[in-house]
Design an enzyme around this catalytic site. Structure first.
Site, PDB file in Angstrom:
ATOM      1  N   GLY A 189       0.836  -1.209   0.000  1.00 49.95           N
ATOM      2  CA  GLY A 189       0.000   0.000   0.000  1.00 49.95           C
ATOM      3  C   GLY A 189       0.865   1.251   0.000  1.00 49.95           C
ATOM      4  O   GLY A 189       0.586   2.216   0.705  1.00 49.95           O
ATOM      5  N   GLY A 191      -0.996   7.735   1.150  1.00 46.82           N
ATOM      6  CA  GLY A 191      -1.179   7.747   2.602  1.00 46.82           C
ATOM      7  C   GLY A 191       0.015   7.266   3.408  1.00 46.82           C
ATOM      8  O   GLY A 191       1.157   7.676   3.165  1.00 46.82           O
ATOM      9  N   PHE A 192      -0.253   6.399   4.376  1.00 50.08           N
ATOM     10  CA  PHE A 192       0.789   5.950   5.310  1.00 50.08           C
ATOM     11  C   PHE A 192       1.949   5.271   4.576  1.00 50.08           C
ATOM     12  O   PHE A 192       3.114   5.459   4.922  1.00 50.08           O
ATOM     13  CB  PHE A 192       0.230   4.939   6.329  1.00 50.08           C
ATOM     14  CG  PHE A 192      -0.895   5.427   7.193  1.00 50.08           C
ATOM     15  CD1 PHE A 192      -1.265   6.766   7.239  1.00 50.08           C
ATOM     16  CD2 PHE A 192      -1.609   4.528   7.992  1.00 50.08           C
ATOM     17  CE1 PHE A 192      -2.314   7.203   8.051  1.00 50.08           C
ATOM     18  CE2 PHE A 192      -2.654   4.953   8.805  1.00 50.08           C
ATOM     19  CZ  PHE A 192      -3.009   6.281   8.830  1.00 50.08           C
ATOM     20  N   ARG A 239      -1.715   0.494  -7.986  1.00 53.70           N
ATOM     21  CA  ARG A 239      -1.544   1.602  -8.933  1.00 53.70           C
ATOM     22  C   ARG A 239      -0.047   1.832  -9.210  1.00 53.70           C
ATOM     23  O   ARG A 239       0.620   2.595  -8.527  1.00 53.70           O
ATOM     24  CB  ARG A 239      -2.194   2.872  -8.366  1.00 53.70           C
ATOM     25  CG  ARG A 239      -3.727   2.806  -8.372  1.00 53.70           C
ATOM     26  CD  ARG A 239      -4.346   3.975  -7.630  1.00 53.70           C
ATOM     27  NE  ARG A 239      -4.075   3.932  -6.219  1.00 53.70           N
ATOM     28  CZ  ARG A 239      -4.400   4.895  -5.344  1.00 53.70           C
ATOM     29  NH1 ARG A 239      -5.022   5.984  -5.777  1.00 53.70           N
ATOM     30  NH2 ARG A 239      -4.120   4.768  -4.070  1.00 53.70           N
ATOM     31  N   ASN A 271       0.735  -2.643   5.399  1.00 54.65           N
ATOM     32  CA  ASN A 271      -0.061  -1.416   5.504  1.00 54.65           C
ATOM     33  C   ASN A 271      -1.269  -1.411   4.570  1.00 54.65           C
ATOM     34  O   ASN A 271      -2.272  -0.766   4.868  1.00 54.65           O
ATOM     35  CB  ASN A 271       0.877  -0.231   5.183  1.00 54.65           C
ATOM     36  CG  ASN A 271       0.122   1.038   4.875  1.00 54.65           C
ATOM     37  OD1 ASN A 271      -0.419   1.680   5.766  1.00 54.65           O
ATOM     38  ND2 ASN A 271       0.061   1.410   3.595  1.00 54.65           N
ATOM     39  N   SER A 302      -5.668  -0.387  13.690  1.00 53.54           N
ATOM     40  CA  SER A 302      -6.460   0.841  13.829  1.00 53.54           C
ATOM     41  C   SER A 302      -7.026   0.910  15.239  1.00 53.54           C
ATOM     42  O   SER A 302      -7.172  -0.120  15.908  1.00 53.54           O
ATOM     43  CB  SER A 302      -7.620   0.799  12.822  1.00 53.54           C
ATOM     44  OG  SER A 302      -8.590   1.790  13.114  1.00 53.54           O
ATOM     45  N   TYR A 311     -15.064  -3.656   9.152  1.00 55.53           N
ATOM     46  CA  TYR A 311     -13.757  -2.974   9.133  1.00 55.53           C
ATOM     47  C   TYR A 311     -13.065  -3.144  10.490  1.00 55.53           C
ATOM     48  O   TYR A 311     -11.912  -3.583  10.561  1.00 55.53           O
ATOM     49  CB  TYR A 311     -13.906  -1.483   8.796  1.00 55.53           C
ATOM     50  CG  TYR A 311     -12.576  -0.771   8.855  1.00 55.53           C
ATOM     51  CD1 TYR A 311     -11.577  -1.058   7.929  1.00 55.53           C
ATOM     52  CD2 TYR A 311     -12.291   0.156   9.876  1.00 55.53           C
ATOM     53  CE1 TYR A 311     -10.326  -0.437   8.013  1.00 55.53           C
ATOM     54  CE2 TYR A 311     -11.048   0.770   9.959  1.00 55.53           C
ATOM     55  CZ  TYR A 311     -10.069   0.474   9.017  1.00 55.53           C
ATOM     56  OH  TYR A 311      -8.826   1.072   9.097  1.00 55.53           O
ATOM     57  N   GLY A 322      -5.601   6.338  15.084  1.00 58.78           N
ATOM     58  CA  GLY A 322      -6.969   6.855  14.949  1.00 58.78           C
ATOM     59  C   GLY A 322      -7.059   7.672  13.675  1.00 58.78           C
ATOM     60  O   GLY A 322      -6.240   7.524  12.756  1.00 58.78           O
ATOM     61  N   THR A 370      -5.861  10.959   4.841  1.00 58.49           N
ATOM     62  CA  THR A 370      -5.199  10.336   3.685  1.00 58.49           C
ATOM     63  C   THR A 370      -6.306  10.134   2.632  1.00 58.49           C
ATOM     64  O   THR A 370      -7.362  10.754   2.722  1.00 58.49           O
ATOM     65  CB  THR A 370      -4.611   8.955   4.070  1.00 58.49           C
ATOM     66  OG1 THR A 370      -5.702   8.134   4.497  1.00 58.49           O
ATOM     67  CG2 THR A 370      -3.582   9.054   5.183  1.00 58.49           C
TER      68      THR A 370
HETATM   69  P1  NDP Z   1      -4.936   5.235   1.695  1.00 58.68           P
HETATM   70  O1  NDP Z   1      -6.235   4.932   1.043  1.00 58.68           O
HETATM   71  O2  NDP Z   1      -4.315   6.556   1.487  1.00 58.68           O
HETATM   72  O3  NDP Z   1      -3.873   4.095   1.339  1.00 58.68           O
HETATM   73  C1  NDP Z   1      -4.226   2.752   1.264  1.00 58.68           C
HETATM   74  C2  NDP Z   1      -3.158   2.009   0.490  1.00 58.68           C
HETATM   75  O4  NDP Z   1      -3.517   0.608   0.446  1.00 58.68           O
HETATM   76  C3  NDP Z   1      -3.024   2.482  -0.945  1.00 58.68           C
HETATM   77  O5  NDP Z   1      -1.659   2.594  -1.271  1.00 58.68           O
HETATM   78  C4  NDP Z   1      -3.663   1.369  -1.750  1.00 58.68           C
HETATM   79  O6  NDP Z   1      -2.994   1.247  -3.008  1.00 58.68           O
HETATM   80  C5  NDP Z   1      -3.374   0.155  -0.888  1.00 58.68           C
HETATM   81  N1  NDP Z   1      -4.252  -0.971  -1.169  1.00 58.68           N
HETATM   82  C6  NDP Z   1      -5.587  -1.053  -0.982  1.00 58.68           C
HETATM   83  N2  NDP Z   1      -6.040  -2.237  -1.405  1.00 58.68           N
HETATM   84  C7  NDP Z   1      -4.957  -2.918  -1.867  1.00 58.68           C
HETATM   85  C8  NDP Z   1      -4.770  -4.192  -2.458  1.00 58.68           C
HETATM   86  N3  NDP Z   1      -5.800  -5.028  -2.656  1.00 58.68           N
HETATM   87  N4  NDP Z   1      -3.530  -4.580  -2.815  1.00 58.68           N
HETATM   88  C9  NDP Z   1      -2.481  -3.743  -2.621  1.00 58.68           C
HETATM   89  N5  NDP Z   1      -2.587  -2.521  -2.076  1.00 58.68           N
HETATM   90  C10 NDP Z   1      -3.819  -2.118  -1.708  1.00 58.68           C
HETATM   91  O7  NDP Z   1      -5.206   4.999   3.258  1.00 58.68           O
HETATM   92  P2  NDP Z   1      -4.231   5.024   4.529  1.00 58.68           P
HETATM   93  O8  NDP Z   1      -2.856   5.335   4.165  1.00 58.68           O
HETATM   94  O9  NDP Z   1      -4.908   5.857   5.539  1.00 58.68           O
HETATM   95  O10 NDP Z   1      -4.376   3.504   4.979  1.00 58.68           O
HETATM   96  C11 NDP Z   1      -3.279   2.654   5.176  1.00 58.68           C
HETATM   97  C12 NDP Z   1      -3.655   1.640   6.247  1.00 58.68           C
HETATM   98  O11 NDP Z   1      -3.901   2.332   7.458  1.00 58.68           O
HETATM   99  C13 NDP Z   1      -4.906   0.832   5.970  1.00 58.68           C
HETATM  100  O12 NDP Z   1      -4.685  -0.492   6.372  1.00 58.68           O
HETATM  101  C14 NDP Z   1      -5.962   1.505   6.846  1.00 58.68           C
HETATM  102  O13 NDP Z   1      -6.976   0.621   7.207  1.00 58.68           O
HETATM  103  C15 NDP Z   1      -5.119   1.919   8.017  1.00 58.68           C
HETATM  104  N6  NDP Z   1      -5.620   2.985   8.862  1.00 58.68           N
HETATM  105  C16 NDP Z   1      -5.978   4.198   8.356  1.00 58.68           C
HETATM  106  C17 NDP Z   1      -6.406   5.212   9.209  1.00 58.68           C
HETATM  107  C18 NDP Z   1      -6.864   6.538   8.718  1.00 58.68           C
HETATM  108  O14 NDP Z   1      -7.633   7.218   9.414  1.00 58.68           O
HETATM  109  N7  NDP Z   1      -6.404   6.997   7.547  1.00 58.68           N
HETATM  110  C19 NDP Z   1      -6.424   5.020  10.658  1.00 58.68           C
HETATM  111  C20 NDP Z   1      -6.042   3.700  11.078  1.00 58.68           C
HETATM  112  C21 NDP Z   1      -5.636   2.738  10.217  1.00 58.68           C
HETATM  113  P3  NDP Z   1      -3.654   0.898  -4.410  1.00 58.68           P
HETATM  114  O15 NDP Z   1      -5.037   1.469  -4.409  1.00 58.68           O
HETATM  115  O16 NDP Z   1      -2.738   1.543  -5.397  1.00 58.68           O
HETATM  116  O17 NDP Z   1      -3.597  -0.582  -4.473  1.00 58.68           O
HETATM  117  C1  8X3 Z   2      -9.310   4.250  10.519  1.00 54.83           C
HETATM  118  C2  8X3 Z   2      -9.772   5.020  11.702  1.00 54.83           C
HETATM  119  O1  8X3 Z   2     -11.792   5.690  13.082  1.00 54.83           O
HETATM  120  O2  8X3 Z   2     -12.079   5.591  10.667  1.00 54.83           O
HETATM  121  O3  8X3 Z   2      -8.940   2.972  10.882  1.00 54.83           O
HETATM  122  O4  8X3 Z   2     -11.900   3.566  11.951  1.00 54.83           O
HETATM  123  S1  8X3 Z   2     -11.459   4.949  11.847  1.00 54.83           S
END
Ligand code: NDP
Ligand code: 8X3
Length: 253
Positions: A10, A14-15, A36, A86, A139, A152, A183, A187
């Site tokens: 991922g 984002g992260f 992507r 991630n 999360s 989720y 939390g 992103t």
């Molecule tokens: P983004 O949507 O910005 O990033 C998500 C990333 O995951 C993208 O790079 C996407 O890439 C990749 N991804 C999704 N599905 C797939 C797949 N099937 N195969 C490979 N890559 C995949 O979100 P975040 O950076 O916020 O999320 C990263 C992680 O952090 C996630 O696990 C999310 O649940 C977790 N999280 C997020 C929080 C938030 O509030 N933002 C809080 C807590 C946890 P692509 O689409 O190019 O495949």
């Molecule tokens: C992402 C944070 O609060 O949307 O894991 O579930 S929340």
């Protein structure tokens, strides 16, 4: 000191993208995976660091593809020191009785099964070398319920408990496992959750100072850079603009 190889799933936003920047600036060698490929190519050109970047188009839900990608890594990238699990997503915020079950399937396939596939494929090499670190991105939703979190939150509870169970299996090795539980962070997460509705996504963060992707990447770097005998089991972080509310009570007429 030898150059660390970091495998980030991922990494296209984002992260994951922020982790790529932080680890590149620390002189690490990177394997960046996501669906992507164009975004990964753009990112790889922006990174500051000359230890090397290998990008792979990968859908973590595809077990065969995960195995093939890891088996065909160039020699310099083969010994993975850190796996940042991630890749993940939330889809929808509807109550369980109204939800689109396809959304549930995608979340389980990505957040649970994709993370399992990457772990199971990369972990044996770490154990063999008696060195490595798996950082799983969970999360706050793993521990704290809220309406619409249903599957989720369930997938993230899996990630948190799986992380602890991995460490139990790995006792006696130097392979570390950390679960990071952020939390609300701004992103592409909410845009994905609301199926591309940017206005709805923006409302999640309006009037707040949410966590940023850099906050999470710096946290991941901190846990990875502890001395080799220190295992940070789990680390939960939130914006100061987020906290718990009282338990909900329904009152009839
Ligand atoms: P983004 O949507 O910005 O990033 C998500 C990333 O995951 C993208 O790079 C996407 O890439 C990749 N991804 C999704 N599905 C797939 C797949 N099937 N195969 C490979 N890559 C995949 O979100 P975040 O950076 O916020 O999320 C990263 C992680 O952090 C996630 O696990 C999310 O649940 C977790 N999280 C997020 C929080 C938030 O509030 N933002 C809080 C807590 C946890 P692509 O689409 O190019 O495949
Ligand atoms: C992402 C944070 O609060 O949307 O894991 O579930 S929340």
């Amino acid at each position: 000191m030898s150059v660390k190889t970091i495998f980030i799933t991922g990494a296209s936003s984002g992260f994951g993208e922020a982790c790529a920047h932080v680890f590149a600036s620390e002189g690490c060698r990177l394997v960046l995976a996501a669906r992507r490929e164009g975004k990964l190519m753009k990112l790889s050109k922006e990174l500051v660091g000359d230890a090397g970047v290998h990008i792979v188009q990968l859908d973590v839900r595809d077990r065969t593809a995960v195995e093939a990608v890891v088996a065909s890594l160039p020699a310099d990238f083969r010994n993975i020191d850190v796996l940042v699990n991630n890749a993940g997503l939330a889809l929808g915020l509807k109550p369980s009785h109204q939800v689109d079950i396809d959304d549930w399937e995608v979340m389980v396939d990505t957040n649970v099964k994709g993370l399992m596939y990457c772990t199971r494929t990369i972990l044996p090499g770490m154990v063999e070398r008696n060195c490595g670190h798996i950082v799983n991105i969970s999360s706050t939703a793993a521990s704290w319920p809220y309406p619409g979190s249903n599957v989720y939150g369930g997938t993230k509870a899996f990630v948190s408990q799986f992380s602890r169970n991995l460490r139990a299996d790995l006792l006696g090795t130097m392979v570390r496992v950390t679960c990071v539980q952020p939390g609300m962070a701004e992103t592409e997460f909410s845009k994905v959750r609301f199926h591309g509705d940017s206005d709805k996504a923006d409302q999640v963060y309006t009037g707040t100072e949410p966590l940023t992707a850099v906050d999470i990447a710096e946290t991941v770097s901190w846990v990875v850079n502890r001395p080799a005998h220190v295992n940070i089991n789990s680390l939960e972080l939130m914006s100061v603009d987020q906290a718990w509310g009282p338990l909900a009570v329904h009152r009839g007429d």
